[in-house]
Design a protein around this motif. Structure first.
Motif, short mmCIF file in Angstrom:
data_model
loop_
_atom_site.label_atom_id
_atom_site.label_comp_id
_atom_site.label_asym_id
_atom_site.label_seq_id
_atom_site.Cartn_x
_atom_site.Cartn_y
_atom_site.Cartn_z
N GLY A 102 -3.51 -4.23 3.02
CA GLY A 102 -2.22 -3.72 2.28
C GLY A 102 -1.55 -4.69 1.32
N ILE A 103 0.04 -4.68 1.75
CA ILE A 103 0.78 -5.63 0.62
C ILE A 103 0.27 -6.87 0.90
CG2 ILE A 103 3.30 -6.30 0.64
CD1 ILE A 103 4.17 -3.47 1.74
N GLY A 104 0.13 -7.27 2.13
CA GLY A 104 -0.24 -8.95 2.22
C GLY A 104 -1.46 -9.33 1.31
N ARG A 105 -2.45 -8.48 1.34
CA ARG A 105 -3.72 -8.74 0.51
C ARG A 105 -3.26 -8.76 -0.77
NH1 ARG A 105 -6.66 -5.34 -2.63
NH2 ARG A 105 -8.78 -5.63 -2.64
N PRO A 162 11.06 -3.46 0.89
CA PRO A 162 10.57 -2.22 0.14
C PRO A 162 10.81 -0.92 0.69
CG PRO A 162 8.78 -3.80 0.90
CD PRO A 162 9.87 -3.99 1.60
N THR A 163 10.60 0.02 -0.22
CA THR A 163 10.75 1.63 0.37
C THR A 163 9.06 1.87 0.91
OG1 THR A 163 11.23 3.85 0.02
CG2 THR A 163 10.02 2.65 -1.70
N ALA A 164 9.19 3.17 1.17
CA ALA A 164 7.67 3.29 1.61
C ALA A 164 6.67 2.86 0.73
CB ALA A 164 7.36 5.02 1.74
N VAL A 165 5.80 2.32 1.13
CA VAL A 165 4.75 1.62 0.15
C VAL A 165 3.24 2.32 0.54
CG1 VAL A 165 3.41 -0.27 -0.82
CG2 VAL A 165 5.78 -0.36 0.25
N ASN A 166 2.59 2.90 -0.45
CA ASN A 166 1.23 3.69 -0.01
C ASN A 166 0.08 2.61 0.41
OD1 ASN A 166 -0.01 5.94 0.32
ND2 ASN A 166 0.06 6.69 -1.66
N THR A 167 0.29 2.13 1.62
CA THR A 167 -0.95 1.13 2.00
C THR A 167 -1.99 2.10 3.03
OG1 THR A 167 0.52 0.31 3.93
CG2 THR A 167 0.47 -0.90 1.70
N PRO A 168 -2.96 1.62 3.14
CA PRO A 168 -3.93 2.20 4.18
C PRO A 168 -3.30 2.55 5.34
CG PRO A 168 -5.16 0.36 2.97
CD PRO A 168 -3.72 0.25 2.63
N SER A 169 -2.50 1.66 5.73
CA SER A 169 -2.05 2.01 7.27
C SER A 169 -1.01 3.34 7.32
CB SER A 169 -1.39 0.96 7.93
OG SER A 169 -0.29 0.43 7.34
#
Ligand SMILES: NC(=O)c1ccc[n+]([C@@H]2O[C@H](COP(=O)([O-])OP(=O)(O)OC[C@H]3O[C@@H](n4cnc5c(N)ncnc54)[C@H](OP(=O)(O)O)[C@@H]3O)[C@@H](O)[C@H]2O)c1
Length: 256
Positions: free
Chosen positions: A23-26, A191-198
């Motif tokens: 996700g974002i951290g990666r 952030p607002t909604a971020v399209n991450t796998p989770s």
């Protein structure tokens, strides 16, 4: 006024990133490495961290992994001991690990509460304390805490998560105040909604429509949308900025 953009330069800085396995951290880890930063990647799943380590090393920067469950303060102390053994400076801490349960407040269990708070709030605080103490010795450091638009606004099903994120914004101010004399800048990124796998499973159908209707710029965020703010808050360009929450939300909070 020449060369001021050089304050954005992150070459040879060192960053600790929690929740770096996906996700974002990666994506923050890979972006900072591309910007010249060596990275210490932290989360529970070592095999996922090894994949990210490989990506970071492909940029030519160094990467180390430290597997930990940030719900356990003793494991955070282990991270501090690891950093001390390495005798490495730490310029940047990205407190990104988080855990969210989406359900009506009526249905939230004690276990849901403990998991969310221990990961997203207690874990974040003790990471600030542990890594911040190394920054205190250095007299300089940049901490970025992952907040959310839900720190200021709300949607049903997010009561505890929203409470945690509101707490993070205020904790960020409190730490910024206490640690300014040590040269440690503490800011939050919301952030607002971020399209991450989770989030893929939740951000579907009517929920997706509802979310999109609240984002004036008309789309979900991607992790890439956050990277400019991360570079800014990590660099000397933001050295006079502390205790702030920077919303990267396509206008969500402005319109709420
Ligand atoms: N995605 C969004 O829509 C959104 C919006 C606003 C804010 N945010 C915030 O941004 C951050 C990242 O979100 P994301 O969507 O990228 O999350 P994600 O894809 O679910 O990833 C969460 C990361 O946290 C790590 N993690 C979870 N529990 C942990 C624990 N107990 N100890 C150590 N690491 C743990 C996970 O790694 P392991 O499983 O390997 O431990 C993973 O790397 C969170 O703080 C979230 O609240 C996200």
């Amino acid at each position: 006024m020449h060369g001021h953009y050089k304050k954005f330069d992150l070459t040879n800085k060192v960053a600790v990133i929690t929740g770096a396995s996906e996700g974002i951290g990666r994506d923050i880890a890979i972006c900072l490495a591309e910007a010249g930063v060596d990275i210490i990647l932290c989360s529970r799943r070592e095999e996922k961290l090894l994949e990210v380590k490989e990506k970071v090393e492909k940029t030519g920067r160094k990467a180390e992994i430290f597997a930990l469950d940030i719900q356990n303060v003793s494991e955070i102390e282990g991270l501090k001991a690891f950093l001390k053994t390495k005798k490495s400076k730490v310029d940047i801490l990205i407190n990104n690990a988080g855990y969210a349960v989406t359900k009506p407040a009526w249905d939230v269990s004690e276990n849901d509460w403990d998991s969310m708070i221990d990961t997203g709030f207690k874990g974040l605080f003790f990471c600030c304390q542990a890594v911040g103490s190394i920054m205190r010795e250095q007299g300089y450091g940049k901490i970025i805490n992952l907040s959310s638009t839900f720190s200021k606004t709300i949607m049903p099903g997010r009561s505890v998560y929203a409470g945690i994120k509101a707490g993070i914004d205020h904790l960020t101010e409190a730490l910024a105040l206490e640690w300014a004399p040590h040269g440690i800048r503490v800011n939050a990124l919301a952030p607002t909604a971020v399209n991450t796998p989770s989030r893929e499973a939740t951000l579907q159908g009517p929920i997706l429509e509802k979310v999109l209707s609240r984002i004036p710029l008309g789309r979900l965020a991607t992790p890439e949308d956050l990277l400019g703010a991360v570079i800014y808050l990590s660099s000397e360009a933001s050295d006079f900025v502390t205790g702030q929450t920077l919303f990267v939300d396509g206008g969500w909070t402005a319109g709420s």
